[in-house]
Write an enzyme that holds these catalytic residues in place. Sequence first.
Site, PDB file in Angstrom:
ATOM      1  N   ARG J  87      -3.732 -26.343  -9.768  1.00  0.00           N
ATOM      2  CA  ARG J  87      -4.522 -25.836 -10.886  1.00  0.00           C
ATOM      3  C   ARG J  87      -5.197 -24.515 -10.529  1.00  0.00           C
ATOM      4  O   ARG J  87      -5.332 -23.624 -11.384  1.00  0.00           O
ATOM      5  CB  ARG J  87      -5.586 -26.869 -11.307  1.00  0.00           C
ATOM      6  CG  ARG J  87      -5.058 -28.192 -11.840  1.00  0.00           C
ATOM      7  CD  ARG J  87      -4.053 -28.096 -12.935  1.00  0.00           C
ATOM      8  NE  ARG J  87      -3.571 -29.398 -13.395  1.00  0.00           N
ATOM      9  CZ  ARG J  87      -2.511 -30.037 -12.884  1.00  0.00           C
ATOM     10  NH1 ARG J  87      -1.815 -29.537 -11.887  1.00  0.00           N
ATOM     11  NH2 ARG J  87      -2.129 -31.199 -13.399  1.00  0.00           N
ATOM     12  N   GLU J  90      -2.614 -21.924 -10.691  1.00  0.00           N
ATOM     13  CA  GLU J  90      -2.332 -21.647 -12.100  1.00  0.00           C
ATOM     14  C   GLU J  90      -3.379 -20.703 -12.686  1.00  0.00           C
ATOM     15  O   GLU J  90      -3.059 -19.803 -13.473  1.00  0.00           O
ATOM     16  CB  GLU J  90      -2.323 -22.969 -12.872  1.00  0.00           C
ATOM     17  CG  GLU J  90      -1.794 -22.855 -14.285  1.00  0.00           C
ATOM     18  CD  GLU J  90      -1.718 -24.220 -14.979  1.00  0.00           C
ATOM     19  OE1 GLU J  90      -0.777 -24.984 -14.704  1.00  0.00           O
ATOM     20  OE2 GLU J  90      -2.627 -24.540 -15.766  1.00  0.00           O
ATOM     21  N   SER J 113     -13.060  -8.529  -1.838  1.00  0.00           N
ATOM     22  CA  SER J 113     -12.634  -8.922  -0.493  1.00  0.00           C
ATOM     23  C   SER J 113     -12.510 -10.437  -0.377  1.00  0.00           C
ATOM     24  O   SER J 113     -13.331 -11.185  -0.907  1.00  0.00           O
ATOM     25  CB  SER J 113     -13.646  -8.428   0.542  1.00  0.00           C
ATOM     26  OG  SER J 113     -13.236  -8.812   1.840  1.00  0.00           O
TER      27      SER J 113
END
Lengths: 146, 146, 146, 146, 146, 146, 146, 146, 146, 146
Positions: J87, J90, J113
Amino acid sequence: MKKIDVTEAIFAIKKERELTWESIAEAVGMSTVWTTSACLGMNSCSAQTADKLVSFLGLPPQAAKVLIEYPTKVWDQALPQDPLIYRLYEVVGVYGDTLKEVIQEKFGDGIMSAIDFSMDVEKQADPKGDRVVLTLNGKFLPYKSW
Amino acid sequence: MKKIDVTEAIFAIKKERELTWESIAEAVGMSTVWTTSACLGMNSCSAQTADKLVSFLGLPPQAAKVLIEYPTKVWDQALPQDPLIYRLYEVVGVYGDTLKEVIQEKFGDGIMSAIDFSMDVEKQADPKGDRVVLTLNGKFLPYKSW
Amino acid sequence: MKKIDVTEAIFAIKKERELTWESIAEAVGMSTVWTTSACLGMNSCSAQTADKLVSFLGLPPQAAKVLIEYPTKVWDQALPQDPLIYRLYEVVGVYGDTLKEVIQEKFGDGIMSAIDFSMDVEKQADPKGDRVVLTLNGKFLPYKSW
Amino acid sequence: MKKIDVTEAIFAIKKERELTWESIAEAVGMSTVWTTSACLGMNSCSAQTADKLVSFLGLPPQAAKVLIEYPTKVWDQALPQDPLIYRLYEVVGVYGDTLKEVIQEKFGDGIMSAIDFSMDVEKQADPKGDRVVLTLNGKFLPYKSW
Amino acid sequence: MKKIDVTEAIFAIKKERELTWESIAEAVGMSTVWTTSACLGMNSCSAQTADKLVSFLGLPPQAAKVLIEYPTKVWDQALPQDPLIYRLYEVVGVYGDTLKEVIQEKFGDGIMSAIDFSMDVEKQADPKGDRVVLTLNGKFLPYKSW
Amino acid sequence: MKKIDVTEAIFAIKKERELTWESIAEAVGMSTVWTTSACLGMNSCSAQTADKLVSFLGLPPQAAKVLIEYPTKVWDQALPQDPLIYRLYEVVGVYGDTLKEVIQEKFGDGIMSAIDFSMDVEKQADPKGDRVVLTLNGKFLPYKSW
Amino acid sequence: MKKIDVTEAIFAIKKERELTWESIAEAVGMSTVWTTSACLGMNSCSAQTADKLVSFLGLPPQAAKVLIEYPTKVWDQALPQDPLIYRLYEVVGVYGDTLKEVIQEKFGDGIMSAIDFSMDVEKQADPKGDRVVLTLNGKFLPYKSW
Amino acid sequence: MKKIDVTEAIFAIKKERELTWESIAEAVGMSTVWTTSACLGMNSCSAQTADKLVSFLGLPPQAAKVLIEYPTKVWDQALPQDPLIYRLYEVVGVYGDTLKEVIQEKFGDGIMSAIDFSMDVEKQADPKGDRVVLTLNGKFLPYKSW
Amino acid sequence: MKKIDVTEAIFAIKKERELTWESIAEAVGMSTVWTTSACLGMNSCSAQTADKLVSFLGLPPQAAKVLIEYPTKVWDQALPQDPLIYRLYEVVGVYGDTLKEVIQEKFGDGIMSAIDFSMDVEKQADPKGDRVVLTLNGKFLPYKSW
Amino acid sequence: MKKIDVTEAIFAIKKERELTWESIAEAVGMSTVWTTSACLGMNSCSAQTADKLVSFLGLPPQAAKVLIEYPTKVWDQALPQDPLIYRLYEVVGVYGDTLKEVIQEKFGDGIMSAIDFSMDVEKQADPKGDRVVLTLNGKFLPYKSW
């Protein structure tokens, strides 16, 4: 007009007027490597540099805005094939662990930045065949713990 | 005894005796980068260097023969993940085409050798944060036509 | 006009005039393999060769400049599928480690250059079926230590 | 006992007795390239050759049966990384289409066999640096139509 | 005009005139499988076959030359997805090692040629559901030793 | 005891007693291809066949249960490298679309089953070199609409 | 006119007339899932269904022929990214081995056909949030032995 | 003791005592599919279920703790090869876009959860061959906007 | 008109009128991150939001319907290359297992939803260099057992 | 003793003494996320933190040295499969371009960063289901031009 269009326009003018990247870099007052990468669309220009580039090369005025845009940096081949670029990838493969050992021994746990970074190419004359000298200069960034 | 065994033996001794790659390099009279890569099994030693390394580190005698063997140079990850090594790969991706333009403008059609090649790491002090300076030095090889 | 356009123009003329790569190579005074690869855009011509090629084939004048340009050497399929090309890849896979053993036994630690390199194709008549004889000739490059 | 075990036994004996592939090949009366590839487990020996190899090297008797077995020819890396082997892959990539053009112009529609095939490595002395000469010799197989 | 254009022209005519591959094959006097593959651009025609095909289908005259050209045989998906084609790939995956055992037991060390090769598709009536019978016929090629 | 253990035991016995797959198949009253694939762990035996196999080969009794287990059918290399198996993959690549055209022309929209499926290998004597004849026989499955 | 063109025409009409897949399915007398997949070009229509679809949607007459053609079923992304489709792929990954155990325990050694197959989507009202109920119905195919 | 060890212990006991997944599921009072997946290490048990499983199967006491642990859900092959599992993947490939259309038409923009999710396998008797009926039941999750 | 066309229209207007994503978000009364993602075609608008967007930006009226459509969410590069996006991927790689440990310790076995989800970007002023603060907020979804 | 050994030792002790990551973090005076990642071997400890960790958990003394070592940060799956980690991947895929737009609008051309970086996980109580709140905090690094 997109980055790729400006890049193609630059290549066309450069070929026609038989310019070198070095002369273009001089005209805008930046280094050759950085200027080339900006012309290839892999770095963004300041407004001032964009104006100089547009004026020196005779690019259409809207090119300035495009040169200033922040590029999306992607490359065609995850594993490069052109021999010149592949050799650089090979150096990273062969010497990657070595560089990790040596850099972290000198600096501590962290990395060499590829953002706060510059690079230079020099020609070293040598009777047994000239040599390419590539210098990479990046800020050391220590890992933070929290 | 294989390259990997010698490498592990070197790491163990190095940790125990708290040596640095720099001190090992000095002891064998070679550069730090090259010595580290030979210890990691990515370069072969001359007989003389192998002997010095074995004697300085107190490696078992058969290690010398192994250090002299020609390595098969392969790496674990085609696309590196460790952040320090990835940044180098990223530099090749972002600046690969740029370097091709600049090197071939200076030298003609050809490549920078990764075989007739050396590399160095330096620390550049900087109040805004020290900088890593990497120098790659490779013979230019022009393409042959026939 | 790009390399790909010149290549397509050459193919069209070659088909129309029913030329062979061998006859084109003869006309420009270079070998068949190298000439074919230059026509396919995988090698750059000298100014003189480019002029001969343009004049022999009746290419448009701006093609000369394009033939002289340094190519970016990339190929479509990382793992080739066409049976003729796949067999060559298979030879590298089956005999790669063997060649490493034999070449390094004869020459020491190093590689056969693919840059300072030439190649030839010959037909060997044989009553049981003619044979293709491929000769690869590359400079041996010893690894440098430093 | 499997092919890999025989290969490791051969490497151990070869190192201990400081043999070369060339001397082993001579002892069994076959070429150096083929003999090396059989020792690496990539080709099967005839019963006679297997016996000579076992007797010359002092391998355990059951090794003969293993040397005679038909190998499953697979390789570790679909895209080779070791620089010596990669250069061969690069040659296939850069010159694959060229070789297709030239071979099919000389022979018609078909391929060079990688099965009815032999290969040789020679050293060509050259004051500017010795050269590796690789000769591939494969039967031409025309495509059948039916 | 390229192979792909001829293939599209053939599909259009075939749909319009409601032809079958079988009837086209009959018209040119070759097998259905081979004829289909030549129409799809995966095999080259002899001059005679090309002429028959052009005349039977009413293709433009220049199509003959294209049908005679030697194709570059590549396919879109390294791992096929269409269920009909995937099942064939699955057969190779599930039975590949089995076929290697059985073929090499019958013939010795070597392979079944995919070049000196033909293939046929037949319909076998069966009350529980008709069956597809695929026959592959390839010359056995023994590995050479040298 | 797992499928792989039974397979290794069968290979060991087969080598020691110098059996062929054909003789093993005869002993259990099944075809050579199917028997070989069951021995390689890619198909499950009925209880009766498992018993015959165990008794003919002198396998340990618990092997019967393992031979009866339903296998998980996976293969090592998504793209096969061994030349014998690769040629079959190449046939699927080169002729996949052709087979789709021809099978669906004869049978309608659907596929050849790889489950309700059998396969046979025959040797066809030929003065120009013996030929391998592979027959695949699969039930045609029409797509359902609903 | 190809499958993709008919699909785009259907989408355009569906949007303009604000139709649902359900209403289109009703009009042609087939299920919603199958009708949608035929409209997306992943299943072929019978002549009768094609005519109904063309007439209900007002598609150009030649669309009927295209709807009847047997599709080549390929998908864009071997590993799906859209979250709705990925979740289905995840279910196959997480529960694949489980389904193999449970199906083969109930049915014996074999598979669930994806060809003699239908599928349905229902909405299950639930106060804690409605639920999607997907039903897959495929013929069990036992492995054949021979 | 890790999940994989508990899974292997369960398989061994299940084989020895000739249990079915269905009987194990009954013993712990959960569904067959879920119980199987927990035994395969792809779902975590409640303390109560773990105790029942340990006691019914006679697992070592520490297995309970392991069954309760939250699993890392990964699978061996990104693209499944076993025919039973591949068919499920094929269904996702062929019908993925269709399901997206139909589910989102019924429910709005969102997905079917694979977490708040259950699944069932039923056998549907059919004279033309029994059918596998797979039911997936997942909560609909609408996309949030913010 | 498709999502990509609307996205390009928005970029053109945004550049011409020198708008920021923040100002566009304010105009439609949604957050900056969500609004940007809807403009990039990765989220669907409510009718009301679509109307506001169309009216604020002066988009063509049919754009509203397109903005309301449910997007197919796919991305160009499975492994991102642009340095800004790669760093996020790197965080998932380096800290993925850590987050699994920490989230599941706090919440139990389950996941953070990427659907019932929102995200925010803030600027944190810092004399040593400003900091980017990214907040991800997703509903915890416990795994169901059944 | 390597990082992986220390990690396994920590897991064993944590399970036996039923500790939480939170309590371990408290004991060493660092944040939960960082402490967990150091225990998983993805970050290096200061000498002081390593000592506290060793003493609190009762690890063998040599573990301290290992905890201080700089880790090589690699992860098992280039594309994560575990649902919790997927997830997050995603989110990077769906929102990557959006974040690039929003971050660079607020900060200029540069990146967040992942080295000068921290992260936090919080639980937000919610009657409709608790929510996971993830905060990423990284220094903004502007691209350098030179």
